[in-house]
Design a protein around this motif. Structure first.
Motif, PDB file in Angstrom:
ATOM      1  N   GLY A  68      13.858 -39.926 -17.646  1.00  9.87           N
ATOM      2  CA  GLY A  68      13.751 -41.112 -16.781  1.00  9.87           C
ATOM      3  C   GLY A  68      12.478 -41.086 -15.948  1.00  9.87           C
ATOM      4  N   ARG A  69      12.186 -39.934 -15.378  1.00  9.64           N
ATOM      5  CA  ARG A  69      10.974 -39.830 -14.550  1.00  9.64           C
ATOM      6  C   ARG A  69       9.724 -40.028 -15.403  1.00  9.64           C
ATOM      7  NH1 ARG A  69      10.337 -34.506 -11.742  1.00  9.64           N
ATOM      8  NH2 ARG A  69       8.512 -35.580 -10.975  1.00  9.64           N
ATOM      9  N   HIS A  70       9.719 -39.391 -16.571  1.00  5.69           N
ATOM     10  CA  HIS A  70       8.547 -39.486 -17.450  1.00  5.69           C
ATOM     11  C   HIS A  70       8.304 -40.949 -17.861  1.00  5.69           C
ATOM     12  CE1 HIS A  70       5.708 -38.310 -20.609  1.00  5.69           C
ATOM     13  NE2 HIS A  70       6.304 -39.246 -21.333  1.00  5.69           N
ATOM     14  N   LEU A  71       9.366 -41.633 -18.294  1.00  2.95           N
ATOM     15  CA  LEU A  71       9.197 -43.015 -18.758  1.00  2.95           C
ATOM     16  C   LEU A  71       8.760 -43.928 -17.619  1.00  2.95           C
ATOM     17  CD1 LEU A  71      12.274 -43.407 -21.149  1.00  2.95           C
ATOM     18  CD2 LEU A  71       9.878 -43.173 -21.804  1.00  2.95           C
ATOM     19  N   ALA A  72       9.386 -43.744 -16.440  1.00  3.81           N
ATOM     20  CA  ALA A  72       9.026 -44.594 -15.299  1.00  3.81           C
ATOM     21  C   ALA A  72       7.555 -44.372 -14.928  1.00  3.81           C
ATOM     22  CB  ALA A  72       9.949 -44.297 -14.111  1.00  3.81           C
ATOM     23  N   PHE A 127       8.592 -47.829 -25.216  1.00  2.00           N
ATOM     24  CA  PHE A 127       9.518 -46.727 -24.907  1.00  2.00           C
ATOM     25  C   PHE A 127       9.279 -45.595 -25.922  1.00  2.00           C
ATOM     26  CE2 PHE A 127      13.535 -44.475 -25.051  1.00  2.00           C
ATOM     27  CZ  PHE A 127      14.200 -44.694 -23.843  1.00  2.00           C
ATOM     28  N   HIS A 128       9.210 -45.961 -27.212  1.00  3.59           N
ATOM     29  CA  HIS A 128       9.005 -44.943 -28.263  1.00  3.59           C
ATOM     30  C   HIS A 128       7.693 -44.201 -28.054  1.00  3.59           C
ATOM     31  CE1 HIS A 128      11.917 -47.189 -31.216  1.00  3.59           C
ATOM     32  NE2 HIS A 128      12.553 -46.494 -30.286  1.00  3.59           N
ATOM     33  N   LEU A 129       6.621 -44.976 -27.843  1.00  2.00           N
ATOM     34  CA  LEU A 129       5.306 -44.335 -27.736  1.00  2.00           C
ATOM     35  C   LEU A 129       5.201 -43.512 -26.450  1.00  2.00           C
ATOM     36  CD1 LEU A 129       2.997 -47.183 -29.097  1.00  2.00           C
ATOM     37  CD2 LEU A 129       3.911 -45.197 -30.310  1.00  2.00           C
ATOM     38  N   ALA A 130       5.839 -43.986 -25.374  1.00  2.00           N
ATOM     39  CA  ALA A 130       5.759 -43.266 -24.091  1.00  2.00           C
ATOM     40  C   ALA A 130       6.448 -41.907 -24.184  1.00  2.00           C
ATOM     41  CB  ALA A 130       6.402 -44.096 -22.984  1.00  2.00           C
ATOM     42  N   GLY A 131       7.380 -41.779 -25.114  1.00  2.00           N
ATOM     43  CA  GLY A 131       8.091 -40.502 -25.261  1.00  2.00           C
ATOM     44  C   GLY A 131       7.219 -39.407 -25.857  1.00  2.00           C
ATOM     45  N   GLU A 132       6.055 -39.788 -26.364  1.00  2.00           N
ATOM     46  CA  GLU A 132       5.246 -38.788 -27.082  1.00  2.00           C
ATOM     47  C   GLU A 132       4.801 -37.617 -26.212  1.00  2.00           C
ATOM     48  OE1 GLU A 132       2.485 -41.047 -29.564  1.00  2.00           O
ATOM     49  OE2 GLU A 132       3.842 -40.606 -31.240  1.00  2.00           O
ATOM     50  N   GLY A 133       4.704 -37.824 -24.882  1.00  2.00           N
ATOM     51  CA  GLY A 133       4.300 -36.718 -24.010  1.00  2.00           C
ATOM     52  C   GLY A 133       5.440 -35.768 -23.647  1.00  2.00           C
ATOM     53  N   LEU A 134       6.657 -36.072 -24.094  1.00  2.00           N
ATOM     54  CA  LEU A 134       7.799 -35.230 -23.710  1.00  2.00           C
ATOM     55  C   LEU A 134       7.990 -34.095 -24.709  1.00  2.00           C
ATOM     56  CD1 LEU A 134      10.421 -37.964 -22.832  1.00  2.00           C
ATOM     57  CD2 LEU A 134       9.732 -36.126 -21.299  1.00  2.00           C
ATOM     58  N   ASP A 135       8.201 -32.885 -24.194  1.00  2.00           N
ATOM     59  CA  ASP A 135       8.444 -31.806 -25.154  1.00  2.00           C
ATOM     60  C   ASP A 135       9.950 -31.487 -25.203  1.00  2.00           C
ATOM     61  OD1 ASP A 135       8.801 -30.656 -22.753  1.00  2.00           O
ATOM     62  OD2 ASP A 135       7.086 -29.307 -22.856  1.00  2.00           O
ATOM     63  N   SER A 136      10.323 -30.680 -26.141  1.00  2.00           N
ATOM     64  CA  SER A 136      11.695 -30.197 -26.376  1.00  2.00           C
ATOM     65  C   SER A 136      12.782 -31.275 -26.190  1.00  2.00           C
ATOM     66  CB  SER A 136      11.996 -28.980 -25.493  1.00  2.00           C
ATOM     67  OG  SER A 136      11.892 -29.311 -24.138  1.00  2.00           O
ATOM     68  N   GLN A 271       6.257 -54.991 -33.365  1.00  4.16           N
ATOM     69  CA  GLN A 271       5.006 -54.713 -34.092  1.00  4.16           C
ATOM     70  C   GLN A 271       3.769 -55.158 -33.326  1.00  4.16           C
ATOM     71  OE1 GLN A 271       5.133 -53.991 -38.287  1.00  4.16           O
ATOM     72  NE2 GLN A 271       6.597 -55.655 -38.479  1.00  4.16           N
ATOM     73  N   SER A 272       3.963 -55.902 -32.218  1.00  3.23           N
ATOM     74  CA  SER A 272       2.790 -56.223 -31.396  1.00  3.23           C
ATOM     75  C   SER A 272       2.311 -54.957 -30.680  1.00  3.23           C
ATOM     76  CB  SER A 272       3.114 -57.330 -30.380  1.00  3.23           C
ATOM     77  OG  SER A 272       4.023 -56.844 -29.399  1.00  3.23           O
ATOM     78  N   VAL A 273       3.185 -53.935 -30.627  1.00  3.11           N
ATOM     79  CA  VAL A 273       2.826 -52.675 -29.957  1.00  3.11           C
ATOM     80  C   VAL A 273       2.669 -51.542 -30.979  1.00  3.11           C
ATOM     81  CG1 VAL A 273       3.614 -50.963 -28.257  1.00  3.11           C
ATOM     82  CG2 VAL A 273       4.051 -53.398 -27.875  1.00  3.11           C
ATOM     83  N   ARG A 274       3.565 -51.516 -31.958  1.00  3.72           N
ATOM     84  CA  ARG A 274       3.521 -50.433 -32.955  1.00  3.72           C
ATOM     85  C   ARG A 274       3.893 -51.008 -34.326  1.00  3.72           C
ATOM     86  NH1 ARG A 274       7.549 -47.557 -35.356  1.00  3.72           N
ATOM     87  NH2 ARG A 274       6.513 -46.007 -36.658  1.00  3.72           N
ATOM     88  N   GLU A 275       2.943 -50.914 -35.273  1.00  2.00           N
ATOM     89  CA  GLU A 275       3.181 -51.423 -36.640  1.00  2.00           C
ATOM     90  C   GLU A 275       4.175 -50.531 -37.363  1.00  2.00           C
ATOM     91  OE1 GLU A 275       1.856 -53.720 -38.878  1.00  2.00           O
ATOM     92  OE2 GLU A 275       0.635 -54.793 -37.403  1.00  2.00           O
ATOM     93  N   LEU A 276       5.081 -51.115 -38.103  1.00  2.00           N
ATOM     94  CA  LEU A 276       5.971 -50.312 -38.943  1.00  2.00           C
ATOM     95  C   LEU A 276       5.189 -49.798 -40.154  1.00  2.00           C
ATOM     96  CD1 LEU A 276       9.235 -52.475 -39.010  1.00  2.00           C
ATOM     97  CD2 LEU A 276       8.723 -50.495 -37.580  1.00  2.00           C
ATOM     98  N   THR A 277       5.480 -48.586 -40.596  1.00  2.00           N
ATOM     99  CA  THR A 277       4.820 -48.045 -41.785  1.00  2.00           C
ATOM    100  C   THR A 277       5.487 -48.645 -43.033  1.00  2.00           C
ATOM    101  OG1 THR A 277       6.368 -46.204 -41.993  1.00  2.00           O
ATOM    102  CG2 THR A 277       4.438 -45.841 -40.586  1.00  2.00           C
ATOM    103  N   THR A 278       4.853 -48.425 -44.183  1.00  2.00           N
ATOM    104  CA  THR A 278       5.422 -48.931 -45.448  1.00  2.00           C
ATOM    105  C   THR A 278       6.789 -48.283 -45.683  1.00  2.00           C
ATOM    106  OG1 THR A 278       3.187 -49.053 -46.259  1.00  2.00           O
ATOM    107  CG2 THR A 278       4.917 -49.225 -47.910  1.00  2.00           C
TER     108      THR A 278
END
Ligand SMILES: Nc1ncnc2c1ncn2[C@@H]1O[C@H](COP(=O)(O)OP(=O)(O)OP(=O)(O)O)[C@@H](O)[C@H]1O
Ligand SMILES: N[C@@H](CCO)C(=O)O
Length: 340
Positions: A68-72, A127-136, A271-278
């Motif tokens: 929650g803190r990380h996303l906010a 939300f998905h992309l913001a999670g990239e900095g979170l470990d474990s 998809q305006s933020v993240r394109e889906l892959t094939t």
């Protein structure tokens, strides 16, 4: 009704006195939600939400606080927990973990429009992309491994109790359940090739708030997403699965019929933020089915637990909110019959 753990004014005031927020003014139980106890509390003239976790351990809540803190901090509109004067986020009330969060603006819209879907799609991708900095990150404990386990348990319970007692599954439903679990298991490899990371896991429309515009004077006047709530199912899994959970709830009615314009708007927003892959585009049907299976199973499991609790204590019926498993069975059947 979802105030399982009641608190008096003096108990809330004592809790709030640990924070530097000003004096206690008021508190009120929140009836929405089925899992936890929530109160609106007012202190120093500002409104907050106090959550008491009914089923989660302190360790799990520590994890929600971290997410929650990380996303906010990343600008995702989730309620980031507030620290007390000692810098502590996690407290204990009546021997249960408790946190305090800001009260975010908005309410649940009565009618979901394509515009709401477009906004939630874009917010989910952030939300998905913001999670990239979170470990474990924790793996999804209601994911691919859980479906066969709980599915087989439910089938056993169904056979043991007989339909008249819990009425979980008809013969046809049981066959579909077994077949669907086999289908999902046969796609395990594909599942793990999908792009993955932090997912919300339960982003139903009752877990989002919009600031509602009553009278729209221009084309661009519209409700504005104010909050994404209830991040207590967040974990690591395939991002597409999370998008499918949203699609099933926001874009289809309770019989599983797609609502005009909502699904294209959700996909365009995402998809305006993240394109889906094939690969994701190819796996869409599988993920829609998986997301329907996930909530069909969890709703049946909840229904069964509630029936057991009521059999032991009829008063349990008073604090029971039921979500209909049939809705998700119907959604699953429609997806199984559709070529995506
Ligand atoms: N930070 C917040 N700001 C504003 N309103 C909130 C906040 N947190 C919770 N609420 C209100 O409380 C209600 C219940 O919250 P929530 O959905 O988190 O409960 P829950 O019991 O954990 O959920 P669920 O039933 O989905 O498991 C929400 O629908 C919303 O109206
Ligand atoms: N959103 C869930 C309930 C809370 O996890 C459902 O509708 O089944």
């Amino acid at each position: 009704m979802s105030v399982y753990t009641d608190l008096s004014a003096s108990e809330v005031a004592a809790y709030l006195s640990q924070f530097s927020l000003g004096d206690y003014d008021d508190h009120q139980g929140i009836s929405a939600g089925v899992e936890n106890t929530n109160f609106f509390v007012v202190a120093g003239g500002h409104k907050y939400v106090l959550t008491i976790f009914e089923h989660h351990s302190a360790k799990e809540v520590e994890n929600f606080i971290k997410v929650g803190r990380h996303l906010a901090e990343q600008g995702v509109p989730v309620p980031g927990p507030i620290a007390d004067a000692q810098g502590l986020y996690l407290h204990s009330l009546k021997n249960k973990p408790a946190i305090l969060c800001p009260c975010l603006p908005g309410s649940h819209p009565e009618q979901i429009t394509a515009d709401h879907c477009q906004q939630i799609g874009a917010a989910l991708a952030r939300f998905h992309l913001a999670g990239e900095g979170l470990d474990s990150l924790e793996e999804n404990n209601r994911g691919l491994q859980w479906w066969p386990e709980v599915g087989r348990e439910l089938i056993q319970a169904n056979m043991a109790t007989g339909l008249q007692k819990v009425a979980l599954l008809t013969e046809e439903q049981q066959e579909i359940l077994i077949d669907e679990i086999e289908f999902q298991e046969s796609n395990t490899e594909l599942w793990y090739e999908l792009p993955r990371g932090l997912i919300h896991g339960d982003l139903f429309h009752d877990n989002a708030l919009f600031e509602i515009v009553e009278f729209k004077s221009t084309e661009t006047d519209g409700d504005k997403l104010g909050a994404i709530l209830d991040i207590y199912n967040s974990c690591q899994d395939a991002w597409l699965f999370d998008l499918a959970i949203v699609a099933n709830d926001w874009c289809a009615n309770s019989a599983g019929v797609w609502q005009e314009g909502n699904l294209p708007a959700l996909m365009a927003g995402y998809q305006s933020v993240r394109e889906l892959t094939t690969l994701e585009q190819q796996a869409w049907g599988m993920c829609l089915r998986a997301a329907a299976l996930r909530f069909w199973l969890s709703r049946m499991m909840t229904q069964q637990h509630q029936a057991e609790a009521i059999a032991k204590d009829p008063m349990a019926a008073l604090v029971t909110t039921t979500k209909d498993p049939m809705e998700y069975f119907l959604k699953l059947v429609r997806h199984r019959d559709t070529q995506y």
